[in-house]
Design a protein around this motif. Structure first.
Motif, mmCIF file in Angstrom:
data_model
loop_
_atom_site.group_PDB
_atom_site.id
_atom_site.type_symbol
_atom_site.label_atom_id
_atom_site.label_comp_id
_atom_site.label_asym_id
_atom_site.label_seq_id
_atom_site.Cartn_x
_atom_site.Cartn_y
_atom_site.Cartn_z
ATOM 1 N N PRO A 115 -0.694 -8.888 8.888
ATOM 2 C CA PRO A 115 -0.268 -8.977 7.489
ATOM 3 C C PRO A 115 -1.463 -9.093 6.553
ATOM 4 C CG PRO A 115 0.975 -10.485 8.886
ATOM 5 C CD PRO A 115 -0.158 -9.962 9.721
ATOM 6 N N LEU A 116 -1.273 -8.600 5.334
ATOM 7 C CA LEU A 116 -2.327 -8.664 4.328
ATOM 8 C C LEU A 116 -2.498 -10.089 3.818
ATOM 9 C CD1 LEU A 116 -1.424 -5.510 2.169
ATOM 10 C CD2 LEU A 116 -3.174 -5.681 3.937
ATOM 11 N N THR A 117 -3.693 -10.378 3.439
ATOM 12 C CA THR A 117 -3.936 -11.679 2.807
ATOM 13 C C THR A 117 -3.350 -11.655 1.395
ATOM 14 O OG1 THR A 117 -6.058 -10.981 1.897
ATOM 15 C CG2 THR A 117 -6.061 -11.921 4.132
ATOM 16 N N ASP A 118 -3.240 -12.803 0.794
ATOM 17 C CA ASP A 118 -2.695 -12.864 -0.564
ATOM 18 C C ASP A 118 -3.537 -12.049 -1.537
ATOM 19 O OD1 ASP A 118 -0.691 -14.455 0.338
ATOM 20 O OD2 ASP A 118 -1.653 -16.344 -0.248
ATOM 21 N N THR A 119 -4.851 -12.109 -1.381
ATOM 22 C CA THR A 119 -5.726 -11.346 -2.268
ATOM 23 C C THR A 119 -5.496 -9.855 -2.092
ATOM 24 O OG1 THR A 119 -7.400 -13.094 -2.169
ATOM 25 C CG2 THR A 119 -8.112 -10.921 -2.924
ATOM 26 N N ASN A 122 -2.827 -8.384 -0.909
ATOM 27 C CA ASN A 122 -1.482 -8.030 -1.378
ATOM 28 C C ASN A 122 -1.436 -7.955 -2.906
ATOM 29 O OD1 ASN A 122 1.412 -7.575 -0.754
ATOM 30 N ND2 ASN A 122 1.651 -9.462 -1.933
ATOM 31 N N ASN A 123 -2.125 -8.879 -3.566
ATOM 32 C CA ASN A 123 -2.171 -8.853 -5.037
ATOM 33 C C ASN A 123 -2.851 -7.588 -5.549
ATOM 34 O OD1 ASN A 123 -0.859 -11.310 -5.203
ATOM 35 N ND2 ASN A 123 -2.767 -12.495 -5.292
ATOM 36 N N ARG A 124 -3.835 -7.113 -4.813
ATOM 37 C CA ARG A 124 -4.523 -5.877 -5.204
ATOM 38 C C ARG A 124 -3.676 -4.638 -4.876
ATOM 39 N NH1 ARG A 124 -10.590 -7.441 -2.914
ATOM 40 N NH2 ARG A 124 -11.095 -8.981 -4.561
ATOM 41 N N LEU A 125 -2.851 -4.745 -3.849
ATOM 42 C CA LEU A 125 -2.041 -3.604 -3.434
ATOM 43 C C LEU A 125 -0.829 -3.392 -4.341
ATOM 44 C CD1 LEU A 125 -1.558 -1.394 -1.292
ATOM 45 C CD2 LEU A 125 -0.231 -3.084 -0.009
ATOM 46 N N GLN A 126 -0.261 -4.472 -4.871
ATOM 47 C CA GLN A 126 0.965 -4.362 -5.664
ATOM 48 C C GLN A 126 0.815 -3.474 -6.912
ATOM 49 O OE1 GLN A 126 4.024 -5.173 -4.785
ATOM 50 N NE2 GLN A 126 3.057 -5.759 -2.826
ATOM 51 N N PRO A 127 -0.302 -3.580 -7.663
ATOM 52 C CA PRO A 127 -0.449 -2.660 -8.810
ATOM 53 C C PRO A 127 -0.480 -1.196 -8.383
ATOM 54 C CG PRO A 127 -1.946 -4.518 -9.034
ATOM 55 C CD PRO A 127 -1.371 -4.611 -7.662
ATOM 56 N N ILE A 128 -1.022 -0.917 -7.196
ATOM 57 C CA ILE A 128 -1.048 0.462 -6.714
ATOM 58 C C ILE A 128 0.383 0.946 -6.458
ATOM 59 C CG2 ILE A 128 -1.822 1.973 -4.849
ATOM 60 C CD1 ILE A 128 -4.229 0.150 -4.491
ATOM 61 N N ILE A 129 1.169 0.119 -5.778
ATOM 62 C CA ILE A 129 2.561 0.498 -5.491
ATOM 63 C C ILE A 129 3.373 0.616 -6.787
ATOM 64 C CG2 ILE A 129 4.681 -0.248 -4.355
ATOM 65 C CD1 ILE A 129 2.971 -1.573 -2.221
ATOM 66 N N LYS A 130 3.196 -0.369 -7.673
ATOM 67 C CA LYS A 130 3.939 -0.363 -8.926
ATOM 68 C C LYS A 130 3.582 0.858 -9.775
ATOM 69 C CE LYS A 130 4.928 -3.306 -12.919
ATOM 70 N NZ LYS A 130 4.616 -4.599 -13.584
ATOM 71 N N GLY A 131 2.290 1.139 -9.895
ATOM 72 C CA GLY A 131 1.851 2.307 -10.662
ATOM 73 C C GLY A 131 2.288 3.606 -10.013
ATOM 74 N N GLY A 132 2.285 3.634 -8.673
ATOM 75 C CA GLY A 132 2.719 4.840 -7.976
ATOM 76 C C GLY A 132 4.182 5.155 -8.235
ATOM 77 N N TRP A 133 5.036 4.121 -8.151
ATOM 78 C CA TRP A 133 6.458 4.344 -8.420
ATOM 79 C C TRP A 133 6.706 4.740 -9.862
ATOM 80 C CZ3 TRP A 133 9.518 5.518 -4.799
ATOM 81 C CH2 TRP A 133 9.424 4.936 -3.529
ATOM 82 N N TYR A 134 5.921 4.162 -10.772
ATOM 83 C CA TYR A 134 6.052 4.541 -12.178
ATOM 84 C C TYR A 134 5.694 6.018 -12.389
ATOM 85 C CZ TYR A 134 4.921 4.950 -17.130
ATOM 86 O OH TYR A 134 4.845 5.363 -18.432
ATOM 87 N N LEU A 135 4.581 6.442 -11.784
ATOM 88 C CA LEU A 135 4.174 7.839 -11.905
ATOM 89 C C LEU A 135 5.197 8.771 -11.255
ATOM 90 C CD1 LEU A 135 0.326 7.694 -11.254
ATOM 91 C CD2 LEU A 135 1.482 8.163 -13.407
ATOM 92 N N LEU A 136 5.760 8.341 -10.140
ATOM 93 C CA LEU A 136 6.757 9.175 -9.477
ATOM 94 C C LEU A 136 8.006 9.316 -10.354
ATOM 95 C CD1 LEU A 136 7.460 10.743 -6.938
ATOM 96 C CD2 LEU A 136 8.437 8.648 -5.978
ATOM 97 N N GLU A 137 8.405 8.238 -10.985
ATOM 98 C CA GLU A 137 9.545 8.309 -11.905
ATOM 99 C C GLU A 137 9.251 9.235 -13.073
ATOM 100 O OE1 GLU A 137 12.191 5.367 -14.836
ATOM 101 O OE2 GLU A 137 10.467 4.582 -13.702
ATOM 102 N N LEU A 138 8.044 9.134 -13.627
ATOM 103 C CA LEU A 138 7.647 9.997 -14.733
ATOM 104 C C LEU A 138 7.655 11.466 -14.320
ATOM 105 C CD1 LEU A 138 6.525 10.447 -17.587
ATOM 106 C CD2 LEU A 138 4.231 9.989 -16.674
ATOM 107 N N ILE A 139 7.112 11.741 -13.146
ATOM 108 C CA ILE A 139 7.072 13.125 -12.657
ATOM 109 C C ILE A 139 8.480 13.666 -12.450
ATOM 110 C CG2 ILE A 139 6.429 14.546 -10.671
ATOM 111 C CD1 ILE A 139 3.913 12.771 -10.412
ATOM 112 N N ASN A 140 9.357 12.862 -11.867
ATOM 113 C CA ASN A 140 10.727 13.310 -11.638
ATOM 114 C C ASN A 140 11.444 13.612 -12.958
ATOM 115 O OD1 ASN A 140 10.513 13.126 -8.837
ATOM 116 N ND2 ASN A 140 11.248 11.006 -8.782
ATOM 117 N N GLU A 141 11.215 12.768 -13.961
ATOM 118 C CA GLU A 141 11.859 13.014 -15.251
ATOM 119 C C GLU A 141 11.273 14.229 -15.939
ATOM 120 O OE1 GLU A 141 11.568 9.345 -17.385
ATOM 121 O OE2 GLU A 141 13.356 8.497 -16.427
#
Length: 366
Positions: free
Chosen positions: A159-163, A165-184
């Motif tokens: 498992p990832l350390t807290d640090t 994981n905190n760095r990974l979450q913006p990547i996942i969040k931004g990725g899903w946002y971009l995917l939503e934008l592209i789909n629209e």
């Protein structure tokens, strides 16, 4: 009267009553000058009457002639005025004809310019749609890879350390946002280019709204918004594309929750009439001013929410409106600042279908 009496007639007189009477010679002889004077007086009286009648006739004739001349002069004046008026009307008609010809020429030129501008705009819009479609596809391929590896890291071992994981979450969040934008963007470009295919069929609203509630319930719980659905009759169906109708309802529900207040409410209900079925989504958010309502369905316009923490692309409502219209419906909104907003859309009723296919493989998205 006998010949002897006729021979005895000396003269003829007119009486006071206008009767012509013979005067016998014997009476003349017997009465003398008295009868001659009387005859002379009668003649003078008759002559005076004739002269008076002649004078009256001449006067009447003169008056009649004067009247006729006045009438003729008045008629001539009237005809002259009428002729002058016709001349003015003719001049105005000539001027109006010239102006009409000039306007027709200007209109022809303007129409030609508009047709050319329309052609160029359609050409540019088509080129834009092709560009967005191609670029979106090109962006979505590496983005899917990024999201896939990010999710693998998130659930991987060790498992990832807290640090980390905190760095990974913006990547996942931004990725899903971009995917939503592209789909629209893909949806919008497909709609504008006329390439979006819809599979219209009878869709049961009761089952579809329940599915949308299940999808959006986690977001409502996260935002602290109470989501309620007023059950509709199981036989109420609309003529629509099931996948796209689900997309419309989820998008409106998502906005009703994201732009709501803390401990607010969002409600879904349906109303039916002989010609339409209306789906209503009501929230208790901040509401929209008339100025904001005028800009509501503009692409990439988030109504001054760009700097807020609320995620959004500014395309969701645009795509929603186009999808509703493609399915033969209309969409609208009513809002009061400080009270909330009510979005609604009407669709064409369809006969009740006992079987409602849920297999997405049977529906074409693009």
């Amino acid at each position: 009267m006998s010949q002897a009496d006729h021979d005895n007639v000396s003269d003829w007189i007119t009486t006071d009553r206008g009767e012509i009477m013979p005067v016998a010679r014997d009476n003349v002889s017997a009465h003398g000058r008295r009868y001659d004077d009387k005859i002379a007086v009668l003649h003078r009286t008759r002559l005076a009457d004739i002269r008076e009648e002649a004078a009256n006739f001449r006067e009447d004739a003169a008056n009649l002639r004067e009247t006729k001349m006045s009438q003729i002069e008045a008629k001539q004046v009237e005809l002259e005025n009428h002729r002058a008026m016709l001349q003015q009307v003719n001049e105005h008609l000539v001027i109006a004809t010239i102006h009409a010809q000039e306007l027709a020429e200007q209109l022809y030129v303007t129409q030609a310019e508009l047709e050319n501008a329309k052609f160029m705009a359609e050409k540019a819009n088509l080129a834009k749609s092709h560009f967005l479609s191609n670029m979106s596809h090109e962006l979505r391929t590496p983005l899917n890879a990024i999201l896939g590896f990010a999710q693998l890291l998130e659930i991987g071992f060790p498992p990832l350390t807290d640090t980390q994981n905190n760095r990974l979450q913006p990547i996942i969040k931004g990725g899903w946002y971009l995917l939503e934008l592209i789909n629209e963007i893909l949806d919008l470009s497909a709609i504008e280019s006329g390439k979006l295919l819809l599979l219209k069929e009878p869709v049961s609203l009761s089952g579809l709204i329940s599915e949308c509630q299940e999808l959006i319930e986690p977001l409502a719980n996260k935002q602290g918004v109470r989501l309620s659905v007023i059950p509709c009759d199981a036989s109420w169906c609309v003529h629509a594309d099931r996948t796209r109708l689900k997309q419309v309802i989820v998008n409106l529900l998502s906005n009703a929750i994201k732009y709501n207040r803390e401990q607010g409410t969002a409600e879904v209900s349906c109303m039916v009439s002989t010609e339409r079925i209306r789906i209503v989504i009501k929230d208790s958010g901040a509401g929209l001013s008339p100025e904001m309502l005028a800009q509501l369905f503009q692409p990439f316009n988030r109504l001054d929410q760009n700097g807020s923490a609320i995620e959004g692309t500014g395309l969701g409502l645009v795509v929603t409106k186009r999808l509703v219209e493609l399915m033969g419906g209309t969409i609208g909104v009513e809002s009061t600042v400080g009270v909330g907003s009510t979005f609604w859309f009407d669709l064409i009723p369809a006969p009740y279908a006992e079987t409602d296919t849920h297999d997405p493989a049977l529906r074409s998205l693009l």
